[in-house]
Design a protein around this motif. Sequence first.
Motif, short mmCIF file in Angstrom:
data_model
loop_
_atom_site.label_atom_id
_atom_site.label_comp_id
_atom_site.label_asym_id
_atom_site.label_seq_id
_atom_site.Cartn_x
_atom_site.Cartn_y
_atom_site.Cartn_z
N LEU A 117 0.86 -1.10 0.01
CA LEU A 117 0.18 -0.01 -0.03
C LEU A 117 0.83 1.27 0.00
O LEU A 117 0.55 2.04 -0.86
N ILE A 118 1.91 1.43 0.87
CA ILE A 118 2.92 2.25 0.88
C ILE A 118 3.51 2.66 -0.10
O ILE A 118 3.85 3.73 -0.63
N HIS A 119 4.08 1.45 -0.79
CA HIS A 119 4.87 1.66 -2.02
C HIS A 119 3.75 2.07 -3.26
O HIS A 119 4.38 3.13 -3.93
N GLN A 120 2.69 1.75 -3.45
CA GLN A 120 1.77 2.49 -4.25
C GLN A 120 1.65 3.75 -4.14
O GLN A 120 1.62 4.81 -4.81
N PHE A 121 1.18 4.30 -2.63
CA PHE A 121 1.29 5.67 -2.30
C PHE A 121 2.41 6.44 -2.69
O PHE A 121 2.29 7.64 -3.34
N ASN A 122 3.66 5.98 -2.37
CA ASN A 122 4.72 6.68 -2.88
C ASN A 122 5.04 6.87 -4.38
O ASN A 122 5.48 7.91 -4.81
N THR A 123 4.66 5.90 -5.04
CA THR A 123 4.50 6.08 -6.55
C THR A 123 3.69 7.01 -7.00
O THR A 123 3.98 7.80 -8.06
N LEU A 124 2.51 7.16 -6.29
CA LEU A 124 1.33 8.23 -6.70
C LEU A 124 2.08 9.68 -6.35
O LEU A 124 2.00 10.60 -7.21
N GLN A 125 2.68 9.56 -5.19
CA GLN A 125 3.42 10.97 -4.77
C GLN A 125 4.31 11.30 -5.71
O GLN A 125 4.42 12.63 -6.13
N ASN A 126 5.14 10.43 -6.23
CA ASN A 126 6.28 10.85 -7.20
C ASN A 126 5.57 11.18 -8.59
O ASN A 126 6.15 12.19 -9.09
N TYR A 127 4.43 10.67 -9.03
CA TYR A 127 3.64 11.03 -10.02
C TYR A 127 3.18 12.42 -10.09
O TYR A 127 3.20 13.25 -11.01
N ILE A 128 2.55 12.72 -8.89
CA ILE A 128 1.80 14.14 -8.44
C ILE A 128 3.17 15.10 -8.58
O ILE A 128 2.89 16.28 -9.19
N LYS A 129 4.26 14.74 -8.03
CA LYS A 129 5.34 15.74 -8.05
C LYS A 129 5.96 15.98 -9.40
O LYS A 129 6.22 17.34 -9.70
N GLN A 130 5.97 15.11 -10.19
CA GLN A 130 6.49 15.21 -11.74
C GLN A 130 5.35 16.00 -12.40
O GLN A 130 5.82 16.96 -13.10
N THR A 131 4.40 15.67 -12.18
CA THR A 131 3.14 16.39 -12.97
C THR A 131 2.99 17.87 -12.36
O THR A 131 2.88 18.89 -13.39
N GLN A 132 3.35 18.25 -11.13
CA GLN A 132 3.44 19.52 -10.74
C GLN A 132 4.51 20.44 -11.35
O GLN A 132 4.42 21.50 -11.55
N GLN A 133 5.84 19.55 -11.22
CA GLN A 133 6.87 20.30 -11.92
C GLN A 133 6.61 20.75 -13.38
O GLN A 133 7.02 21.53 -13.86
N THR A 134 5.92 19.47 -14.12
CA THR A 134 5.61 19.88 -15.56
C THR A 134 4.84 20.94 -15.91
O THR A 134 4.85 21.93 -16.65
N ALA A 135 3.65 21.12 -15.05
CA ALA A 135 2.83 22.14 -14.86
C ALA A 135 3.63 23.37 -14.83
O ALA A 135 3.01 24.59 -15.43
N GLN A 136 4.38 23.32 -13.74
CA GLN A 136 4.75 24.71 -13.43
C GLN A 136 5.91 25.36 -14.45
O GLN A 136 5.75 26.42 -14.70
N ARG A 137 6.47 24.42 -14.98
CA ARG A 137 7.44 24.59 -16.15
C ARG A 137 6.53 25.08 -17.38
O ARG A 137 6.95 26.11 -18.09
N ASP A 138 5.46 24.61 -17.72
CA ASP A 138 4.40 24.96 -18.92
C ASP A 138 3.93 26.28 -18.34
O ASP A 138 3.75 27.43 -19.25
N VAL A 139 3.49 26.58 -16.99
CA VAL A 139 2.99 28.11 -16.64
C VAL A 139 4.14 28.94 -16.92
O VAL A 139 4.06 30.29 -17.19
N THR A 140 5.36 28.81 -16.48
CA THR A 140 6.74 29.65 -16.50
C THR A 140 6.76 29.95 -18.08
O THR A 140 7.10 31.26 -18.46
N ASN A 141 6.83 28.95 -19.02
CA ASN A 141 6.83 29.18 -20.26
C ASN A 141 5.96 30.08 -20.70
O ASN A 141 6.21 30.92 -21.79
N TYR A 142 4.60 29.72 -20.31
CA TYR A 142 3.57 30.72 -20.98
C TYR A 142 3.56 32.11 -20.56
O TYR A 142 3.33 32.78 -21.43
N GLN A 143 3.98 32.34 -19.38
CA GLN A 143 4.31 33.62 -18.84
C GLN A 143 5.19 34.31 -19.59
O GLN A 143 5.26 35.35 -19.88
#
Length: 451
Positions: A92-118
């Motif tokens: 369960l915790i392994h799956q949770f860690n995988t999900l957290q890592n995916y969310i982190k990468q998604t946030q970084q990508t979104a922030q990079r897109d926002v920065t490029n857009y700005q």
Amino acid sequence: MTKKILKYLSFLVPNLIISVIIGNMMSFDRQQWMIMVVFLLIATASGIGIARFWEAGQQTELQVMQNRMLATIQGQEPRGVLTEPNSPHYDLIHQFNTLQNYIKQTQQTAQRDVTNYQSLLASLPVGVINVNRRHVIDVFNATAAGLLGIQQPKIPISESLVIKQFTLSELMTQTFNTQHNQQSILNLQINGEVKQYEVSTLYHQGDLKHAEVMIIIYDLTSVLQVERMQSDFLANASHELKTPLTAITGFVETLQGPAGEDPNTRKQFLKIVADESERLSSLVIDILSLSRVKQKNDAVDTKLTIKKIVDEQWQHIKSMAATKDITFKNNVSQNFVVHGLKTDLDTILQNLMINAVKYNKQGGDVSVTVYKDHQHWQINIKDSGIGIPKNQQSRIFERFYRGDESRQRTIASGTGLGLAIVNEIVSKHNGEVKVNSQVGVGTTISVTLPL
């Protein structure tokens, strides 16, 4: 509470049964039974304590996981939970860690897109404004603020607090109402000056509640000014070319008739034809010079001895200066050397020195001085001529502009392109040309060029 009692009994009952069996087999007396009961209680308490400690360890992992999940929901950086492979919650915790890592990468990508857009919005040469159905602005780039003559607002902000231009607001409202893109050229009053903007509105329909309009503003003012200048140039050039051609044609036709048989008339008319032909030739040469300035020049910069070049140009107009008894002073040092294009410098000096002689007074003087610092060098052509009125000094570099025509033509003829050519060449080299003049005292033209 019931679960806890049952859990405690699950430890106590087996120990009690085992104790009774052992006591009966061993025929314990009262004292031995007391010892057995005490031992039983200690064993039960120990078992319960160990179980609670183990359970607390498992609950700690789950509690940490829950806390970090809540922190992620609240916008904090996603973090995983450390666990051992033998933990019952490892998968369960392994799956949770995988999900957290995916969310982190998604946030970084979104922030990079926002920065490029700005960054893209900030660098666009057009104004961009995005307004939602509630007339709230959520995008407003710096170019739009500059075009509308206001400070860039903090968004989100109500459209009515920012867009004070009625025609622009009307175009946006029309886009919402018709649900179709619009395009129009608007004359907007910006800081007391009328500007002409091409405005396009783009309608985006998510649903009726989330409809948005993006406004794109492009400044047409300079483009239309260039078009007007080109139109004026063609009109002026046509007029200037037509005038000498008309004179030449008219006098030639006259000479072909009976008037051509009179020697005095023929001589007089041929002089006029020659003068007009020279004027036409000068005009064509100046127009060609003006067009060549805009073309790419493959010439290589060379070392220029300014004193020598000034003397060369004076030799070309020396005879013209002699008719007015003009005194010339070349105050440039022999050691004053710069790098540049000789052809361009020749053209600059030729036009400025010719003007200094043409518009000078009888017995006047012309002088040339230079100056240099660590970044620029400057050449000044000064005359003691008729001077230029203050209200005309800002326009003398316009093509075909010759000031007060009646006043100018009584003193000297010309095409009105000389200073325009000088200005074009100086601008091409990222330089600057300035005029300092007083009517009846004289004029100084200063050309500053980078070293």
